[in-house]
Design a protein around this motif. Structure first.
Motif, PDB file in Angstrom:
ATOM      1  N   VAL A 166      53.626  63.136   9.432  1.00  0.00           N
ATOM      2  CA  VAL A 166      52.368  62.731   8.678  1.00  0.00           C
ATOM      3  C   VAL A 166      52.370  61.115   8.802  1.00  0.00           C
ATOM      4  CG1 VAL A 166      51.290  61.993   6.642  1.00  0.00           C
ATOM      5  CG2 VAL A 166      52.858  64.522   7.380  1.00  0.00           C
ATOM      6  N   ARG A 167      51.428  60.640   9.326  1.00  0.00           N
ATOM      7  CA  ARG A 167      51.544  59.212   9.352  1.00  0.00           C
ATOM      8  C   ARG A 167      50.433  58.090   8.231  1.00  0.00           C
ATOM      9  NH1 ARG A 167      51.254  55.084  14.249  1.00  0.00           N
ATOM     10  NH2 ARG A 167      52.929  55.794  14.726  1.00  0.00           N
ATOM     11  N   ILE A 168      50.409  57.998   7.451  1.00  0.00           N
ATOM     12  CA  ILE A 168      49.830  56.891   6.440  1.00  0.00           C
ATOM     13  C   ILE A 168      49.699  55.391   6.999  1.00  0.00           C
ATOM     14  CG2 ILE A 168      49.535  56.736   3.948  1.00  0.00           C
ATOM     15  CD1 ILE A 168      51.939  58.623   3.638  1.00  0.00           C
ATOM     16  N   ALA A 169      48.379  55.368   7.269  1.00  0.00           N
ATOM     17  CA  ALA A 169      48.142  54.126   7.866  1.00  0.00           C
ATOM     18  C   ALA A 169      47.151  53.088   6.991  1.00  0.00           C
ATOM     19  CB  ALA A 169      47.074  54.306   9.003  1.00  0.00           C
ATOM     20  N   LEU A 179      48.427  64.086  10.895  1.00  0.00           N
ATOM     21  CA  LEU A 179      49.622  64.908  11.433  1.00  0.00           C
ATOM     22  C   LEU A 179      49.735  64.203  12.970  1.00  0.00           C
ATOM     23  CD1 LEU A 179      52.014  66.717  10.969  1.00  0.00           C
ATOM     24  CD2 LEU A 179      50.233  68.470  12.160  1.00  0.00           C
ATOM     25  N   VAL A 180      50.706  62.724  13.077  1.00  0.00           N
ATOM     26  CA  VAL A 180      50.809  62.995  14.440  1.00  0.00           C
ATOM     27  C   VAL A 180      52.100  63.558  15.422  1.00  0.00           C
ATOM     28  CG1 VAL A 180      50.087  60.483  13.856  1.00  0.00           C
ATOM     29  CG2 VAL A 180      52.323  61.552  13.401  1.00  0.00           C
ATOM     30  N   ALA A 181      52.604  63.751  15.152  1.00  0.00           N
ATOM     31  CA  ALA A 181      53.557  64.791  15.986  1.00  0.00           C
ATOM     32  C   ALA A 181      54.085  66.358  14.898  1.00  0.00           C
ATOM     33  CB  ALA A 181      54.700  64.124  16.124  1.00  0.00           C
ATOM     34  N   GLU A 182      55.358  66.798  15.468  1.00  0.00           N
ATOM     35  CA  GLU A 182      55.385  68.380  14.825  1.00  0.00           C
ATOM     36  C   GLU A 182      56.101  67.922  13.489  1.00  0.00           C
ATOM     37  OE1 GLU A 182      57.697  72.267  15.086  1.00  0.00           O
ATOM     38  OE2 GLU A 182      57.595  70.941  16.975  1.00  0.00           O
ATOM     39  N   SER A 183      56.191  68.551  12.249  1.00  0.00           N
ATOM     40  CA  SER A 183      56.110  67.768  11.445  1.00  0.00           C
ATOM     41  C   SER A 183      56.197  66.289  11.073  1.00  0.00           C
ATOM     42  CB  SER A 183      57.447  68.441  10.949  1.00  0.00           C
ATOM     43  OG  SER A 183      57.324  69.855  11.409  1.00  0.00           O
ATOM     44  N   ASP A 208      41.861  64.062   6.081  1.00  0.00           N
ATOM     45  CA  ASP A 208      41.459  64.636   7.341  1.00  0.00           C
ATOM     46  C   ASP A 208      42.788  66.165   7.046  1.00  0.00           C
ATOM     47  OD1 ASP A 208      41.060  65.754   9.627  1.00  0.00           O
ATOM     48  OD2 ASP A 208      42.654  64.500  10.693  1.00  0.00           O
ATOM     49  N   GLY A 209      42.584  66.296   6.242  1.00  0.00           N
ATOM     50  CA  GLY A 209      43.552  67.733   5.906  1.00  0.00           C
ATOM     51  C   GLY A 209      45.495  68.059   5.388  1.00  0.00           C
ATOM     52  N   VAL A 210      45.104  66.496   5.409  1.00  0.00           N
ATOM     53  CA  VAL A 210      47.016  66.772   5.544  1.00  0.00           C
ATOM     54  C   VAL A 210      47.552  65.928   4.238  1.00  0.00           C
ATOM     55  CG1 VAL A 210      48.696  65.287   6.599  1.00  0.00           C
ATOM     56  CG2 VAL A 210      47.457  66.168   7.770  1.00  0.00           C
ATOM     57  N   ASP A 211      48.055  67.147   3.543  1.00  0.00           N
ATOM     58  CA  ASP A 211      47.907  66.125   2.177  1.00  0.00           C
ATOM     59  C   ASP A 211      49.374  66.360   1.427  1.00  0.00           C
ATOM     60  OD1 ASP A 211      48.533  68.964   1.894  1.00  0.00           O
ATOM     61  OD2 ASP A 211      46.681  69.892   0.890  1.00  0.00           O
ATOM     62  N   THR A 212      50.357  66.644   1.860  1.00  0.00           N
ATOM     63  CA  THR A 212      51.732  66.910   1.458  1.00  0.00           C
ATOM     64  C   THR A 212      52.989  66.113   2.265  1.00  0.00           C
ATOM     65  OG1 THR A 212      51.470  68.760   0.101  1.00  0.00           O
ATOM     66  CG2 THR A 212      53.059  68.094   0.706  1.00  0.00           C
ATOM     67  N   ILE A 221      52.656  54.372   8.366  1.00  0.00           N
ATOM     68  CA  ILE A 221      54.741  54.548   7.338  1.00  0.00           C
ATOM     69  C   ILE A 221      54.764  56.279   8.547  1.00  0.00           C
ATOM     70  CG2 ILE A 221      55.222  53.167   6.131  1.00  0.00           C
ATOM     71  CD1 ILE A 221      54.147  55.340   4.099  1.00  0.00           C
ATOM     72  N   GLU A 222      55.643  56.533   8.417  1.00  0.00           N
ATOM     73  CA  GLU A 222      55.608  58.174   8.807  1.00  0.00           C
ATOM     74  C   GLU A 222      56.734  58.709   8.268  1.00  0.00           C
ATOM     75  OE1 GLU A 222      55.814  58.936  13.077  1.00  0.00           O
ATOM     76  OE2 GLU A 222      54.334  57.985  13.621  1.00  0.00           O
ATOM     77  N   LEU A 223      56.557  59.918   7.579  1.00  0.00           N
ATOM     78  CA  LEU A 223      57.290  60.637   6.792  1.00  0.00           C
ATOM     79  C   LEU A 223      57.434  61.906   7.102  1.00  0.00           C
ATOM     80  CD1 LEU A 223      56.014  59.037   3.434  1.00  0.00           C
ATOM     81  CD2 LEU A 223      58.661  58.776   4.955  1.00  0.00           C
TER      82      LEU A 223
END
Length: 923
Positions: free
Chosen positions: A707-710, A701-705, A662-666, A775-777
């Motif tokens: 990223v959640r990997i599920a 992208l769950v919040a500002e800055s 979904d466009g989140v890659d880094t 996990i969220e990073l």
């Protein structure tokens, strides 16, 4: 002749009689106007002075309060404690709660809104109400531009008490506030400020008192706000005017308020803010920088004059009308009533208000006399009312003095004044009470005052007073009083002296406060502080000892883990190595059953190696020894590597893997550790899934800055009561995972690794439906990234010329035979071996091999010492050396690379990796 005299008299009387009467009436009206105006202005001046005195007295009392509080032990102790220990450590302490209760009681009794303590750095370390300004910084925080912040900085810079203008204060819900800020000193140095937030209702209450101002009178208060005048009290002509109504100084503001705000005092007739003609008195209040106007509408103030003017005009008109008729009949009789009326008028004008005009002559003169008498009675009433007001003001002053005496008695503060010209000493009643001296027997002189002081303190008090006269500075001193019965009291004395134009002292004024209870509290607190310091010192020593014990335990644990890693990996090297050789032996291939057996050995060995690595990683995290390299990591590439590694397992169980980025890659993470976490979550999703199930990997992208990997599966799920135990080390839900191997370490390690990378981990599961681990990073900007090798190796037959010789220095026979077998089976290299480092050094000098494989833990000389000697010998310094060791801790690998090894291979050996390294070094 009589005939001529009468017409002339009639004509002259007719022409002249109205003129004297009119002149007399005009003079009387003018005199009455001046008298009335003077009386009204004196009345308003008295009211204005009283109101100004009330405000100034209130401000002076507050200045006295804040100076006392700034020097109080409680305030100094709080501020010092916050400086030494920090805000968080003491705010909820019992001691601080006692201080807060003490100050809250003080504020409620005096009428303040709040009390704040601020250190020199601008930190608001204490408030009574604990509003939003608590814990903020007045120099850098959100309230740095408030009047309080400015007064705080000025008080520290000027070393003097500051009073702010009334301005809205955000922490007090935008309510207008005035702060008195005083610097606090300890050992002669400024340590912070104490601020009192005043209750403006008490200051502006003077505007609601209209006693003596009639129906139209009012008291107007305003302050400068840039080029505007901001009204701080209520206004009769403007609703809700306090701190809301403002007008430009050059526009609608009346002259009295402009003059008051310019610092002038005056009185007169003018126009007010509403354009109404008024009579008023204005004063400037320097302590608050306010202007005050006490006024009445001119219509009400001069109503008696206007009635007198109307009555005079009516009377004169009537007299002029009947003058001709009266002259015909009573020509001569006119002189006597007029003369008597004039005499009465002069007596009245001279101040004899008991004088009345005689009722003589014709009715017109009688009516005129009645009018004059009525006016006289009105003046007499006004005079009596003025005297009544003066008596009332006198009674108010006496009441104020009584209240002052009561306040001094309650506060245990007395005041005194010494006239240096005649030595006359005046004490307030409270000082007599404090000194326990009979007022009727005390000889009020300075020497007699010194005699009442404790003998040991007299010289110090006398010296302090004498020095203040020389330096012209105020002084403060705490000394003892010796009571007749032997008791000792502690008092604090403050004094300021005044001098004439030639610098000669003329009088001194001061206060004396009983501080015996404070002194006792101070001594008790000092004893308590000494005890606390002793306890803190003892506790600190215990904590230091505990820290040393913990450090020794951690070091012992690290050493144990390092040894265990070495001891476990050494036999694992032979097991895994020979199993790999059996599996890949093309000269004497195994039968199918043997191949399966070898694969089981390899599978069990790899599982055991994973357990060893996970335990070591977990131990490193717990001891804080793990090192991470946080950098931007591209998720599609990393997840692709993980999927590729899990492909055999997913194919075996027919599990489908679905990826949605979904466009989140880094993200910002350690690539190796993030791969370890994802492999654990993905392998769990595959192992604990149902046959032909599905695994979904999403990145959002769950919040500002963030990223959640599920990772979501549709397996058996986890019961709600078992979820809290998932991330605890060595705990497994055996009832849910019967027949599936696992150690209970993977999720615990994943949680700690994720948190070490500034991330979080969680799980959502429904029994019978499936589980979602996430996990969220922190998100990161993408960068050019080259995907790493997946680690899959293939055994290949390398070709080397026979001239290439490899020396292997190893003391363990099994490990030596393993490497010999690998070299002979998969390469054409000539392998030389040595059992000790000394023997290996001799062989290296003799044969100069193309490559040296060196074990670290050798009997006698260690591998590091052998490497150093090889590097120092010019004949062997060019030979690449590769370490092969069971010391697999991260610090061991870094130590080996730093020592100069070309590569560092850990046991058990990965044969494809060993062959790849040989190929890389020798080619």
């Amino acid at each position: 002749m009589m005939f001529k005299i009468i017409p002339r008299l009639m004509l002259g009387f007719f022409l002249l009689s109205p003129l004297p009467l009119a002149g007399l009436a005009w003079l009387y009206v003018q005199a009455f106007e001046r008298t009335l105006q003077q009386l009204e202005l004196e009345n308003l001046s008295s009211l204005a002075d009283k109101k100004a005195d009330q405000i100034n007295t209130y401000i002076n009392e507050r200045l006295t309060d804040i100076r006392l509080l700034a020097k109080s032990f409680a305030a100094l102790n709080i501020l010092q404690a916050h400086r030494d220990q920090g805000i968080v450590s003491t705010y909820n302490s019992a001691e601080e709660q006692v201080y807060r209760d003490y100050f809250r009681t003080l504020l409620e009794s005096v009428g303040y809104y709040d009390l704040l303590l601020t250190d020199t750095a601008g930190n608001v370390v204490f408030t009574v109400l604990h509003e939003a300004d608590f814990g903020s910084n007045l120099n850098t925080g959100p309230y740095r531009d408030t009047a309080l912040a400015g007064a705080h900085r000025e008080a520290i810079a000027l070393l003097d008490t500051q009073i702010t203008l009334a301005q809205p204060y955000a922490p007090s819900y935008g309510k207008a506030a005035i702060f008195i800020v005083a610097p606090m000193f300890k050992a002669g140095k400024v340590i912070g400020t104490l601020a009192l937030q005043m209750d403006l209702d008490k200051l502006t209450s003077v505007t609601s008192d209209t006693t003596g101002l009639g129906k139209t009178g009012e008291t107007v208060l305003a302050q400068l706000d840039g080029n505007d005048a901001l009204f701080v009290g209520t206004l009769r002509h403007v609703q809700n005017a306090a701190f809301h109504y403002r007008v430009p100084l050059g526009d609608k503001v009346a002259k009295p308020m402009r003059a008051a705000l310019a610092g002038e005092h005056g009185k007169g007739i003018s126009r007010d803010y509403a354009g109404v003609d008024i009579i008023g008195v204005w004063r400037y209040l320097p302590a608050l920088r306010w202007g005050m106007v006490v006024k009445m509408d001119a219509v009400e103030a001069f109503a008696p004059l206007y009635r007198l003017q109307q009555l005079s005009v009516i009377a004169l008109g009537f007299l002029a009308l009947v003058a001709g008729l009266v002259a015909l009949l009573f020509g001569r009789a006119l002189v006597s009533p007029i003369r008597q009326l004039l005499i009465a008028t002069e007596r009245i004008a001279a101040g004899d208000l008991n004088r009345r005009a005689p009722l003589v002559g014709c009715d017109e003169f009688r009516q005129l006399a009645v009018s004059f008498n009525t006016m006289t009675e009105h003046l007499q009433f006004q005079y009596a009312d003025l005297e009544r007001q003066v008596e009332q003001r006198t009674a108010d002053i006496r009441l104020a003095m009584a209240q002052l005496n009561d306040a001094q008695h309650i506060a245990q503060v007395g005041s005194w004044e010494l006239d240096l010209s005649d030595g006359l000493l005046i004490w307030s009643d409270e000082i007599y009470h404090l000194f326990e001296i009979d007022k009727n027997q005390f000889g009020a002189t300075y020497q007699a005052f010194l005699n009442a002081i404790h003998p040991e303190d007299r010289d110090a008090v006398n010296e302090a007073y004498s020095r203040s006269l020389q330096t012209r500075e105020a002084y403060e001193i705490t000394h003892r009083l010796l009571m007749p019965d032997g008791r000792v009291k502690y008092v604090t004395e403050r004094c300021v002296s005044y001098f004439d134009g030639e610098g000669k002292p003329i009088r001194s004024v001061g206060t004396v406060q009983d501080v015996s209870e404070l002194k006792q509290v101070e001594l008790a607190l000092k004893r308590l502080n000494d005890e606390l310091e002793q306890r803190v010192q003892q506790r600190t020593e215990l904590l230091l000892q505990a820290k040393e014990d913990a450090d020794r335990a951690n070091n012992a644990k690290s050493e144990f883990l390092s040894r265990m890693s070495h001891e476990l990996r050494t036999p694992m090297n032979a097991i895994m190595g020979f199993a790999q050789l059996l599996e890949t032996d093309h000269e004497t291939p195994l039968v199918p059953d043997q191949v399966d057996n070898v694969r089981e050995i390899l599978h069990a060995g790899r599982h055991l190696l994973d357990l060893i690595n996970e335990v070591l990683d977990l131990a490193r995290i717990e001891t804080g020894r793990i090192e991470l390299s946080l950098e931007p990591v591209e998720l599609p590439s990393l997840i692709g590597e993980c999927i590729a590694l899990l492909q055999p397992l997913t194919a075996e169980r027919q599990i489908g893997l679905n990826l949605d980025v979904d466009g989140v890659d880094t993200v910002q993470a350690d690539r190796l550790r993030l791969r370890q976490v994802l492999l654990n979550l993905l392998s769990n999703a595959v192992k604990y899934n149902r046959e032909q199930g599905s695994v979904y990997i999403t990145c959002r992208l769950v919040a500002e800055s963030r990223v959640r990997i599920a990772v979501r599966d549709n397996g058996r799920g986890i019961a709600a009561d078992a979820l809290p135990s998932l991330f605890k080390a060595f705990e497994r839900i055996e009832s849910a995972y019967d027949g599936i191997e696992g150690s209970g370490i993977g999720l615990a390690l994943s949680k700690r690794l994720t948190e070490a990378m500034n991330g979080t981990i969680g799980v959502e599961s429904v029994a019978g439906v499936g589980s979602t681990f996430w996990i969220e990073l922190p998100a990161a900007e993408a960068k050019d990234y080259a995907p790493a090798d997946s680690g899959a190796g293939v055994l290949t037959q390398n070709s080397y010329v026979a001239a290439h010789t490899v020396l292997y220095i190893e003391d363990n026979p099994a490990n030596l035979r393993l490497v010999q077998k690998i070299i002979s089976t998969h390469t054409r290299l000539l392998l030389l071996d040595a059992r000790t480092a000394e023997q290996g050094l001799d062989i290296a000098r003799t044969h100069h091999p193309a490559l040296i494989l060196l074990d670290i833990n050798l009997p006698g000389m260690s591998g590091f010492e052998a490497l150093r000697r090889l590097q120092d010998d010019p004949f062997t310094s060019d030979i690449p050396v590769i370490a092969i060791s069971a010391n697999a801790m991260e610090r061991d690998i870094k130590k080996g690379v730093a020592a100069g090894f070309s590569d560092y291979l850990t046991k058990p050996l990965d044969i494809p990796k060993l062959l790849a390294v040989l190929d890389s070094v020798l080619h």
